[in-house]
Design a protein around this motif. Structure first.
Motif, PDB file in Angstrom:
ATOM      1  N   ASP A   1      31.119  36.173  74.569  1.00  0.00           N
ATOM      2  CA  ASP A   1      32.029  36.396  75.546  1.00  0.00           C
ATOM      3  C   ASP A   1      33.547  35.876  75.530  1.00  0.00           C
ATOM      4  O   ASP A   1      34.044  36.120  76.501  1.00  0.00           O
ATOM      5  N   LYS A   2      33.434  36.072  74.723  1.00  0.00           N
ATOM      6  CA  LYS A   2      34.820  35.505  73.958  1.00  0.00           C
ATOM      7  C   LYS A   2      36.505  37.143  74.897  1.00  0.00           C
ATOM      8  O   LYS A   2      37.885  36.569  75.217  1.00  0.00           O
ATOM      9  N   PHE A   3      35.858  38.397  74.739  1.00  0.00           N
ATOM     10  CA  PHE A   3      36.735  39.126  75.490  1.00  0.00           C
ATOM     11  C   PHE A   3      38.339  39.095  74.471  1.00  0.00           C
ATOM     12  O   PHE A   3      38.837  39.151  75.324  1.00  0.00           O
ATOM     13  N   CYS A   4      38.057  38.980  73.264  1.00  0.00           N
ATOM     14  CA  CYS A   4      39.134  39.395  72.555  1.00  0.00           C
ATOM     15  C   CYS A   4      39.955  40.679  72.944  1.00  0.00           C
ATOM     16  O   CYS A   4      38.973  42.208  73.666  1.00  0.00           O
ATOM     17  N   ALA A   5      40.859  41.303  73.442  1.00  0.00           N
ATOM     18  CA  ALA A   5      41.329  42.281  73.856  1.00  0.00           C
ATOM     19  C   ALA A   5      41.518  43.705  73.094  1.00  0.00           C
ATOM     20  O   ALA A   5      41.575  44.670  74.412  1.00  0.00           O
ATOM     21  N   PHE A   6      41.652  43.655  72.627  1.00  0.00           N
ATOM     22  CA  PHE A   6      41.341  44.858  71.295  1.00  0.00           C
ATOM     23  C   PHE A   6      39.387  45.318  71.708  1.00  0.00           C
ATOM     24  O   PHE A   6      39.477  46.165  70.533  1.00  0.00           O
ATOM     25  N   CYS A   7      38.339  44.254  71.206  1.00  0.00           N
ATOM     26  CA  CYS A   7      37.247  44.398  70.752  1.00  0.00           C
ATOM     27  C   CYS A   7      35.968  44.733  72.750  1.00  0.00           C
ATOM     28  O   CYS A   7      35.960  44.448  73.311  1.00  0.00           O
ATOM     29  N   VAL A   8      35.441  45.904  71.015  1.00  0.00           N
ATOM     30  CA  VAL A   8      33.774  46.894  72.420  1.00  0.00           C
ATOM     31  C   VAL A   8      32.856  45.722  72.391  1.00  0.00           C
ATOM     32  O   VAL A   8      32.471  45.738  73.105  1.00  0.00           O
ATOM     33  N   VAL A   9      32.722  44.811  71.791  1.00  0.00           N
ATOM     34  CA  VAL A   9      31.579  44.088  71.154  1.00  0.00           C
ATOM     35  C   VAL A   9      30.996  43.128  72.248  1.00  0.00           C
ATOM     36  O   VAL A   9      30.033  43.360  73.264  1.00  0.00           O
ATOM     37  N   PRO A  10      31.921  42.348  73.426  1.00  0.00           N
ATOM     38  CA  PRO A  10      31.520  42.531  74.928  1.00  0.00           C
ATOM     39  C   PRO A  10      31.106  43.026  75.372  1.00  0.00           C
ATOM     40  O   PRO A  10      29.928  43.019  76.625  1.00  0.00           O
TER      41      PRO A  10
ATOM     42  N   GLY B   1      25.351  36.231  63.913  1.00  0.00           N
ATOM     43  CA  GLY B   1      25.916  36.632  65.204  1.00  0.00           C
ATOM     44  C   GLY B   1      27.125  37.084  65.084  1.00  0.00           C
ATOM     45  O   GLY B   1      27.828  37.216  64.978  1.00  0.00           O
ATOM     46  N   GLN B   2      27.540  37.801  66.687  1.00  0.00           N
ATOM     47  CA  GLN B   2      28.772  38.057  66.437  1.00  0.00           C
ATOM     48  C   GLN B   2      29.920  36.545  66.695  1.00  0.00           C
ATOM     49  O   GLN B   2      31.122  36.664  66.490  1.00  0.00           O
ATOM     50  N   ASN B   3      29.621  35.400  66.823  1.00  0.00           N
ATOM     51  CA  ASN B   3      29.755  34.583  67.584  1.00  0.00           C
ATOM     52  C   ASN B   3      28.732  33.519  66.647  1.00  0.00           C
ATOM     53  O   ASN B   3      28.516  32.413  67.909  1.00  0.00           O
ATOM     54  N   VAL B   4      28.669  33.391  65.665  1.00  0.00           N
ATOM     55  CA  VAL B   4      27.265  32.463  65.963  1.00  0.00           C
ATOM     56  C   VAL B   4      27.516  31.480  65.302  1.00  0.00           C
ATOM     57  O   VAL B   4      26.651  30.495  65.945  1.00  0.00           O
TER      58      VAL B   4
ATOM     59  N   SER C   1      31.964  33.526  62.196  1.00  0.00           N
ATOM     60  CA  SER C   1      32.286  32.460  62.960  1.00  0.00           C
ATOM     61  C   SER C   1      33.288  32.760  63.914  1.00  0.00           C
ATOM     62  O   SER C   1      34.728  33.636  63.734  1.00  0.00           O
ATOM     63  N   HIS C   2      33.669  32.520  64.699  1.00  0.00           N
ATOM     64  CA  HIS C   2      35.232  32.192  65.735  1.00  0.00           C
ATOM     65  C   HIS C   2      35.779  30.657  65.709  1.00  0.00           C
ATOM     66  O   HIS C   2      35.232  29.790  65.776  1.00  0.00           O
ATOM     67  N   PRO C   3      37.058  30.627  65.164  1.00  0.00           N
ATOM     68  CA  PRO C   3      37.600  29.894  64.801  1.00  0.00           C
ATOM     69  C   PRO C   3      37.531  28.359  66.209  1.00  0.00           C
ATOM     70  O   PRO C   3      37.578  27.639  65.591  1.00  0.00           O
TER      71      PRO C   3
ATOM     72  N   VAL D   1      41.256  35.110  61.394  1.00  0.00           N
ATOM     73  CA  VAL D   1      41.919  35.459  62.441  1.00  0.00           C
ATOM     74  C   VAL D   1      42.541  36.137  63.036  1.00  0.00           C
ATOM     75  O   VAL D   1      43.274  35.344  64.282  1.00  0.00           O
ATOM     76  N   GLN D   2      42.651  36.993  62.395  1.00  0.00           N
ATOM     77  CA  GLN D   2      43.084  38.330  63.279  1.00  0.00           C
ATOM     78  C   GLN D   2      44.961  38.344  62.931  1.00  0.00           C
ATOM     79  O   GLN D   2      45.219  39.737  62.381  1.00  0.00           O
ATOM     80  N   SER D   3      45.396  37.583  62.906  1.00  0.00           N
ATOM     81  CA  SER D   3      47.122  37.713  62.967  1.00  0.00           C
ATOM     82  C   SER D   3      47.458  36.765  63.185  1.00  0.00           C
ATOM     83  O   SER D   3      46.817  35.051  62.755  1.00  0.00           O
TER      84      SER D   3
ATOM     85  N   ASN E   1      43.806  37.335  73.300  1.00  0.00           N
ATOM     86  CA  ASN E   1      43.404  36.656  73.743  1.00  0.00           C
ATOM     87  C   ASN E   1      42.324  35.752  72.710  1.00  0.00           C
ATOM     88  O   ASN E   1      41.621  35.769  73.003  1.00  0.00           O
ATOM     89  N   ARG E   2      42.987  35.300  71.788  1.00  0.00           N
ATOM     90  CA  ARG E   2      42.289  35.287  71.033  1.00  0.00           C
ATOM     91  C   ARG E   2      42.203  33.260  71.061  1.00  0.00           C
ATOM     92  O   ARG E   2      41.524  32.546  70.552  1.00  0.00           O
ATOM     93  N   SER E   3      43.217  32.714  71.592  1.00  0.00           N
ATOM     94  CA  SER E   3      42.831  31.475  72.281  1.00  0.00           C
ATOM     95  C   SER E   3      43.044  30.164  71.301  1.00  0.00           C
ATOM     96  O   SER E   3      42.423  29.153  71.339  1.00  0.00           O
TER      97      SER E   3
HETATM   98 FE1  SF4 Z   1      33.595  38.429  70.737  1.00  0.00          FE
HETATM   99 FE2  SF4 Z   1      34.738  38.601  68.384  1.00  0.00          FE
HETATM  100 FE3  SF4 Z   1      35.435  40.476  69.378  1.00  0.00          FE
HETATM  101 FE4  SF4 Z   1      36.358  38.994  70.073  1.00  0.00          FE
HETATM  102  S1  SF4 Z   1      37.065  39.659  67.773  1.00  0.00           S
HETATM  103  S2  SF4 Z   1      35.119  39.654  71.350  1.00  0.00           S
HETATM  104  S3  SF4 Z   1      35.242  37.031  69.222  1.00  0.00           S
HETATM  105  S4  SF4 Z   1      33.010  39.966  68.629  1.00  0.00           S
END
Ligand code: SF4
Ligand code: SAM
Length: 440
Positions: free
Chosen positions: A160-169, A202-205, A240-242, A267-269, A279-281
């Motif tokens: 449910d995080k919707f990082c601006a680059f990511c298709v997973v959600p 998990g994508q966000n275990v 994991s997400h930080p 961390v991505q950046s 949108n990493r918060s």
């Molecule tokens: Fe979710 Fe990770 Fe994709 Fe961000 S990078 S939207 S936290 S799966």
């Protein structure tokens, strides 16, 4: 007796796809399929795909094209596409590649047996629903056959995080956690089949919050329950997400005997400006503070991470901030990627960094990460570590396994067999692995 049908399944992308491929092969096992490692021997070919970067999706189309000859030679051959490209592109795949008989998304692969029957009746089968029912409940129970000493176990899906680059959600859907009792039953079954190490997926275990006997359980509680499973020796989890690194999970790194001292925490950046645009918060500072707390709990913790270079609007200064963060953390391993535009995600619309600049930044980042990785690996020489042996090595008499820190380790010894967990003294460090001697 009819001969079993053969299934060739090729897996792209993350560990969750590896787990899903196992479950899909098992689902089709109930329909009389056995796995083959040769596509030219198969009655069904299934590509379990990844959509995270553009190249990954393009690879699927070129791979499909290569099966044209096989299909011409054997018109009964069925070709299927599963995974996140299937989810994202659905009918487009069948249009673009008419030799495809079946397209199934990651949330509906429990319906594979019916879909396979449909293709045998000469029809095309497409299912990219996000069904109400839980696919894990609908899948047949797993077979009891012996298997190797390590296994993945999906405990949470979606994001449910919707990082601006990511298709997973979009491809995996909303975040869902599996119930505790199901996970513990599956874990015990895996141990009965010979598994000694389980990696919870998990994508966000670390956002796991599955239903337990007394309300929702955190990931840490689940890990502690797994710690009590006899015969299970090691527990890992990823990714994991930080922002979801709860106190009880940090404490588990200090106290839980079977939890391994390795943590993948992307961390991505290192630039706060870019992190905000992503949108990493979290910020670079909050991430570094978190690692400080983790290392206070478990001083020998090996950190791993994911990085994206060339995110839209990233400047040289932003990139320098990433290098500074990497210097501060000292990673034991890491994955780094050039930003890849994903249609439908917010960042796709923004001003893009020049491709040559992205290449250059990736090279510089990878050079630093490789130096760190090698330094930490070399520092293992002379130390004693636990190694879980997995399989024979390339050379006669050699066995290979993974250290507690996830280093590949090989020994020349006939004293250990796959599934043994032994103490090993590390004697040398090569480009990608360590060599050791089994102790007493
Ligand atoms: Fe979710 Fe990770 Fe994709 Fe961000 S990078 S939207 S936290 S799966
Ligand atoms: N949930 C995890 C997290 O938040 O860190 C990551 C899951 S994602 C499947 C794995 C990695 O792929 C990400 O950490 C990111 O580094 C990378 N990734 C995702 N989208 C990307 C994109 N559009 N371009 C390049 N890399 C990407």
């Amino acid at each position: 007796m009819t001969a079993p049908k053969k299934l060739y399944i090729k897996t792209y992308g993350c560990q969750m796809n590896v787990y899903d491929s196992e479950r899909m092969a098992e689902a089709l096992g109930g329909e009389g399929y056995v796995e083959t490692s040769r596509p030219d021997d198969a009655d069904m070919i299934l590509l379990n795909t990844c959509h995270i970067r553009e190249k990954a999706a393009e690879k699927v189309y070129s791979e499909l094209g290569r099966f044209r000859g096989l299909k011409a030679a054997n018109p009964d051959l069925k070709i299927g596409v599963a995974g996140c490209v299937a989810q994202a592109e659905g009918e487009e795949i069948m249009r673009r590649q008419p030799l495809v008989d079946l397209v199934v998304g990651p949330q509906s692969y429990h319906r594979l047996p019916e879909m396979e029957a449909k293709t045998r009746a000469g029809e095309k089968a497409l299912d990219t629903d996000f069904p109400e029912e839980d696919k894990f409940e609908k899948l047949k129970s797993r077979p009891k056959a012996k298997r190797g000493p390590t296994a993945f176990l999906t405990v949470q899906e979606g994001c449910d995080k919707f990082c601006a680059f990511c298709v997973v959600p979009y491809t995996r859907g909303a975040e869902v956690s599996r119930p505790v009792d199901r996970i513990l039953t599956e874990a015990r079954d895996l141990v009965e089949r010979g598994v000694r190490e389980i990696t919870l997926l998990g994508q966000n275990v670390n956002a796991y919050h599955g239903a337990g006997p007394d309300g929702d359980w955190s990931l840490a509680r689940l890990i502690w329950a797994l710690n009590d499973v006899d015969g299970l020796e090691r527990i890992r989890f990823t990714t994991s997400h930080p922002n979801d690194m709860a106190d009880d999970l940090i404490e588990a790194h200090a106290d839980c005997p079977k939890l391994m001292p390795y943590l993948h925490l992307p961390v991505q950046s290192g630039s706060d400006r870019i992190l905000k645009r992503m949108n990493r918060s979290h910020t670079a500072e909050s991430y570094l503070k978190l690692i400080e707390r983790l290392r206070a709990a478990r001083p020998d913790l090996h950190m791993s991470g994911d990085f994206i270079v060339g995110f839209p609007e990233e400047t040289e200064q932003d990139f320098q901030d990433t290098l500074a963060l990497v210097e501060a953390v000292q990673y034991g391993s890491a994955f780094s990627f050039k930003y890849s535009t994903r249609p439908g995600t917010p960042a796709a619309e923004r001003s893009q960094v020049d491709e040559a600049e992205k290449d250059d930044r990736l090279q510089r980042l990878q050079a630093l990460l490789t130096r760190q990785q090698r330094a930490l690996q070399d520092a293992m020489v002379g130390r004693e570590v636990g190694v879980l042996f997995e399989k024979p090595g390339r050379l006669p008499g050699q066995m290979v396994g993974k250290s507690d820190y996830l280093h590949a380790v090989h020994v020349d010894s006939d004293a250990v067999v796959p599934g043994d967990l032994a103490r090993v003294r590390i004697v040398s460090s090569g480009p990608n692995s360590l060599a050791g001697e089994v102790l007493g």
